[in-house]
Design an enzyme around this catalytic site. Structure first.
Site, short mmCIF file in Angstrom:
data_model
loop_
_atom_site.label_atom_id
_atom_site.label_comp_id
_atom_site.label_asym_id
_atom_site.label_seq_id
_atom_site.Cartn_x
_atom_site.Cartn_y
_atom_site.Cartn_z
N GLU B 60 39.87 48.72 41.39
CA GLU B 60 41.14 49.14 41.99
C GLU B 60 41.82 50.27 41.24
O GLU B 60 42.36 51.19 41.85
CB GLU B 60 42.09 47.93 42.11
CG GLU B 60 41.72 46.93 43.21
CD GLU B 60 40.67 45.91 42.78
OE1 GLU B 60 40.17 46.01 41.63
OE2 GLU B 60 40.35 45.02 43.59
N HIS B 129 46.38 34.80 43.43
CA HIS B 129 46.14 35.43 44.74
C HIS B 129 47.34 35.33 45.67
O HIS B 129 47.21 35.54 46.87
CB HIS B 129 44.94 34.77 45.43
CG HIS B 129 43.62 35.14 44.84
ND1 HIS B 129 43.31 34.96 43.50
CD2 HIS B 129 42.51 35.69 45.40
CE1 HIS B 129 42.07 35.37 43.28
NE2 HIS B 129 41.57 35.82 44.42
#
Ligand SMILES: Cc1ncc(C[n+]2csc(CCOP(=O)(O)OP(=O)(O)O)c2C)c(N)n1
Ligand SMILES: [Mg+2]
Lengths: 358, 324
Positions: B60, B129
Site C-alpha cells: 500500500e 480490520h
C-alpha cells in the site's frame, strides 16, 4: 563506501556522452557546481546570523552528483529528491533569489515561504521536490515514471535518496513496483557515508554495496565514483538511456561526501567522524577542485576564467541574500492559501461546503 | 426508478469516469482479474484492460505513493484499499505527500487522486480490520473525505471525487455494498461538501454519516410510531468539506440534536459537529447535544457484542428520549 573513492579520473572521459561535451558545456558544469557551493555558503552565513528557521542541510561536497546527473536531463525527464535539495534545485535551473528567499521564509520564495529548505519545488522545470520524510519521495519517483509510461512519453524519473534511506520499507516497495511494472525510474543513492551520525556500516546490511540490493529485484545497478564528473555522467547516461528506451529501472549508488554536519544544527559532526577524514576529502576529493583541475589540464579553463566564475557566483549569492532580506514575509491570510486547488481557483467545488475550520 | 446495489453504483461511476477521461485508471489489490475483493470493480478489467484497471501487489505505501506521484504529473488514479484499515501502512504517503505537497510547493502542485475502500466495523473481523479513519483524515487540511450512505450518493460522490483536483478519500462500507437503492439511468453528480436531509422532521435532528444514517432512519421510524417524536435525519455525506448550513438550519428548526457516528467518541466527527452547533446555534438549543458513538475500545470480535459496540437503534432512541 565513501572511503574507497579514488581520485584519478577514469576512462569515462572517453564515453560518447562526454566526448560530445563542448568546452562551454564543461565550463558550465564547473559554473553550476560553483554556484551551488557559493549559494550554500551564503545561506550558511545567514543561517548562523539567525535569519532562518529550522534545519539547513547543506550539499557542500556533493555538488558533482546533482550537476553531473541533471546535466543529462532531456525534455521528459524528471527529478525528485529528499531534503538536501538545494543543489538539485539550482542544477535544474531554479534561481538563487527564489531559493534564498524560501530559506528566509519570504513570500518571494519558490514555495512562497511555505516549504522551507527541505521543500523546494519547480514543476515547470520537472523538479518535484524537496521531501522531508526519509525515503518518502521514493514511491513518488516511481509514480512520475509510471505517469510517463502511461502517457507514452519517452523519458525517465531520477529519484535521489541518501544512504540512510535505503532501509525504509517505502523504498523497497518502490523498487519492487519499479521492477515489476518496468518503470523508467532511476534511484540515485547519494552515498555520503553517513545518515546523520550513523555510518553506513552501522545502518545497513549489504554485500558489496547498497546498490547491489537491486539484484534481488532483478534490476540493473551500478556504483559510481562521485568525485569524477565524467564517470557520473557516463554511468548515469547509460541508466537513463535504458530507462527511456527500454522502460527499465536501475539503482545507481554514487559515492560522495558532505563536509558540513548533517544539518547546520549538527554539533557532533566531528565526533562521529574524524576531522582528518573531513580534511582528507576537502583536500583530495573535492569534486569542484578536481573538475577544475581536469579542465585546466585539458586546457578548457584558465585560472582567470575560473576566478571570474567564482566571483560572479559569489556576487549572485550575495544579491540573492539581499533580495531575500528585502522581500516581505507571507501574511496571516496566506496561511490558508495553497491548501486546496479547488478553493484557490475559486471553483464551484471550492465554494461548496466549509474547507477550513478556523 | 431502477434499484441497484451500492457496489454497482460505484462500479458505474468508475466505468463512466474511465470512459470520460483517459487519465483515469484504477489500481489496487485484486481489482482487476479477481474482480475486486468486494466485487466493486467487477467486469471493469474485462472491459477496459490492463492499462486502466491494474492489479497491485500487497504494497500500500508503494502503490498509493506511486499513485500520488503519478497524479502530480496529471494522471487521475483511483486507488482501492481492500480495507481503509490498511491505509495505516500508507499514511506517510497519504498525509505527508498527498495532503502537503500542494502547500509546501506554494500551490505549484496538486494531486487529483482518489483513495477508496470500505471503512467500517460490524463484520466480525476484529480490531485490525474495522477502523473508521474519517476523523483522522478530516483533521488534515489538504484532504477531502466523503462517506456515502446510499447507492445514489455512492455513485454521485465517486464521480465528483474523481473530477476533483484535490485528493479525495472515499470511505465506503462493506455492510452497504449489497444494499439496493434508487439510481437514475442518466448521469448525475453529488457535490462534495453538501449534506442531504434523508428524512424531514421537526422535533430533533439526528446527524450522521455512512451506515449510521441508515441506523438513524430506523430509529426515526420507531421514534415516530412509538414515541410520537418526529426526527429529522441529516446525512453529512461529506465530512471535509463540511456542509455547515444544512446542519445548522436543521438544528435551528428542531432545537435538539443527537449526533451519531461510527467513530470512537474522542475527537470523532461528531465532536466537531458538536462544536459547530454550540458555537453557531447555541441560542436555538433547548437541550444539550448528545452523541452516540462506537463504544470506546478496539473493535471486539465477538459477533453479538460487536453489534452492541457500534451505534444501535436502541442507543439512539435512548439518547433521543433523554432530551426530547
Ligand atoms: C521517516 C524519517 N525518519 C527520520 C528522519 C530524521 N532524519 C532526517 S535526515 C536523517 C538521516 C538520513 O541520512 P541519509 O539518507 O544518508 O541522507 P543524507 O542526510 O546523508 O543526505 C534522519 C534520521 C526523517 N526525516 N524521516
Ligand atoms: Mg547519507
Amino acid at each position: 563506501m565513501a572511503s574507497t573513492i579514488a581520485s584519478t579520473p577514469s576512462s569515462s572521459s572517453e564515453a560518447e556522452i562526454n566526448r560530445s561535451l563542448t568546452a562551454d558545456d564543461k565550463i558550465k558544469l564547473f559554473e553550476q557546481m560553483t554556484r551551488i557551493r557559493r549559494f550554500e555558503q551564503a545561506s550558511l552565513k545567514s543561517y548562523n546570523s539567525g535569519k532562518m528557521g529550522g534545519f539547513l542541510h547543506l550539499y557542500i561536497g556533493q555538488e558533482s552528483v546533482a550537476v553531473g546527473t541533471i546535466s543529462l536531463m532531456q525534455e521528459n525527464d524528471h527529478v525528485i529528491t529528499a531534503y538536501r535539495d538545494h543543489g538539485h534545485a539550482l542544477a535544474v535551473g531554479m534561481g538563487m533569489n527564489e531559493c534564498m528567499a524560501e530559506l528566509y521564509g519570504k513570500a518571494t520564495g519558490c514555495s512562497k515561504g511555505k516549504g522551507g529548505s527541505m521543500h523546494y519545488f519547480a514543476p515547470d522545470k520537472n523538479y518535484w521536490g524537496g521531501h522531508g520524510i526519509v525515503a518518502g519521495q521514493t514511491p513518488l519517483g516511481a509514480g512520475l515514471a509510471f505517469a510517463l509510461k502511461y502517457k507514452g512519453l519517452k523519458g525517465c524519473a531520477m529519484c535521489y535518496l541518501g544512504d540512510g534511506a535505503v532501509n525504509q520499507g517505502a523504498y523497497h516497495e518502490s523498487l519492487n513496483l519499479a521492477a515489476l511494472w518496468s518503470l523508467p525510474v532511476i534511484y540515485v543513492i547519494e552515498n555520503n557515508g553517513y545518515s546523520m551520525g550513523t555510518s553506513q556500516k552501522r545502518s545497513s546490511a549489504y554485500q558489496t554495496c547498497l546498490a547491489q540490493r537491486a539484484e534481488s529485484y532483478d534490476m540493473e545497478w551500478d556504483l559510481v565514483n562521485g568525485e569524477d564528473m565524467y564517470e557520473v555522467r557516463a554511468k548515469t547516461h547509460i541508466a537513463m538511456e535504458r530507462a527511456r528506451n527500454e522502460c527499465r529501472p536501475a539503482i545507481l549508488e554514487i559515492q560522495t561526501y558532505r563536509y558540513q554536519g548533517h544539518s547546520v544544527a549538527d554539533a557532533n559532526h566531528k565526533k562521529y567522524r574524524s576531522p582528518e577524514e573531513i580534511e582528507r576529502y576537502k583536500k583530495h576529493h573535492d569534486p569542484i577542485s578536481l573538475w577544475q583541475q581536469c579542465l585546466f589540464d585539458e586546457g578548457v579553463l584558465t585560472e582567470e576564467r575560473a576566478k571570474e566564475i567564482d566571483k560572479s557566483a559569489k556576487d549572485e549569492a550575495a544579491a540573492a541574500v539581499k533580495f531575500a532580506e528585502e522581500s516581505p514575509f507571507p501574511t496571516v491570510e496566506d496561511i490558508t492559501k495553497d491548501v486546496y486547488w479547488e478553493v484557490d481557483n475559486d471553483t464551484e467545488r471550492g465554494r461548496t461546503g466549509r474547507h477550513f475550520f478556523n | 426508478m431502477r434499484l441497484i446495489e451500492y457496489r454497482d453504483a460505484i462500479n458505474e461511476a468508475l466505468a463512466e469516469e474511465i470512459e470520460r477521461d483517459e487519465n483515469v485508471f484504477l489500481l489496487g489489490e485484486e481489482v482487476a482479474q479477481y474482480n475486486g475483493a468486494y466485487k466493486v470493480t467487477r467486469g471493469l478489467w474485462d472491459r477496459y484492460g490492463d492499462k486502466r484497471v491494474i492489479d497491485a501487489p500487497i504494497s500500500e505505501a508503494g502503490f498509493i505513493g506511486m499513485g500520488i506521484g503519478a497524479s502530480m504529473l496529471g494522471l487521475r488514479p483511483v486507488m482501492e484499499l481492500m480495507f481503509w484499515s490498511f491505509a495505516y501502512v500508507a499514511f506517510d504517503q497519504m498525509i505527508n505527500n498527498a495532503a502537503c505537497v500542494r502547500y509546501m510547493s506554494g500551490g505549484l502542485i496538486h494531486c487529483p487522486i482518489v483513495v477508496r475502500g470500505p471503512a467500517n466495523g460490524g463484520t466480525s473481523v476484529g480490531a485490525t480490520h474495522s477502523h473508521t479513519p474519517e476523523n483522522f483524515v478530516a483533521n488534515v487540511p489538504g484532504l477531502k473525505v466523503v462517506s456515502p450512505a446510499t447507492a445514489y450518493d455512492a455513485k454521485g460522490l465517486m464521480k465528483s471525487a474523481i473530477r476533483d483536483n484535490d485528493p479525495v478519500y472515499v470511505m465506503e462500507n462493506t455492510l452497504l455494498y449489497g444494499e439496493k437503492g434508487e439510481v437514475p439511468e442518466e448521469e448525475y453528480l453529488v457535490p462534495i461538501g453538501s449534506a442531504d436531509i434523508k428524512r424531514e422532521g421537526s422535533d430533533i435532528s439526528l446527524i450522521a454519516h455512512g451506515r449510521c444514517v441508515i441506523t438513524c432512519l430506523k430509529a426515526a421510524e420507531i421514534l415516530a410510531s412509538e414515541h410520537g417524536i418526529n426526527a429529522e435525519v441529516v446525512d453529512l455525506r461529506s465530512i471535509r468539506p463540511l456542509d455547515e448550513e444544512t446542519i445548522l438550519s436543521s438544528v435551528k428548526k428542531t432545537n435538539r440534536a443527537v449526533l451519531v457516528d461510527e467513530n470512537k467518541p474522542f475527537c470523532g466527527v461528531s465532536a466537531q459537529i458538536c462544536t459547530l452547533i454550540q458555537e453557531q446555534a447555541f441560542d436555538y438549543l433547548d437541550a444539550p447535544i448528545l452523541r452516540v458513538n462506537t463504544i470506546d475500545a478496539p473493535a471486539i470480535y465477538s459477533p453479538p457484542m460487536e453489534i452492541e459496540q457500534l451505534p444501535t437503534v436502541k442507543r439512539i432512541i435512548e439518547k433521543v428520549l433523554a432530551i426530547a
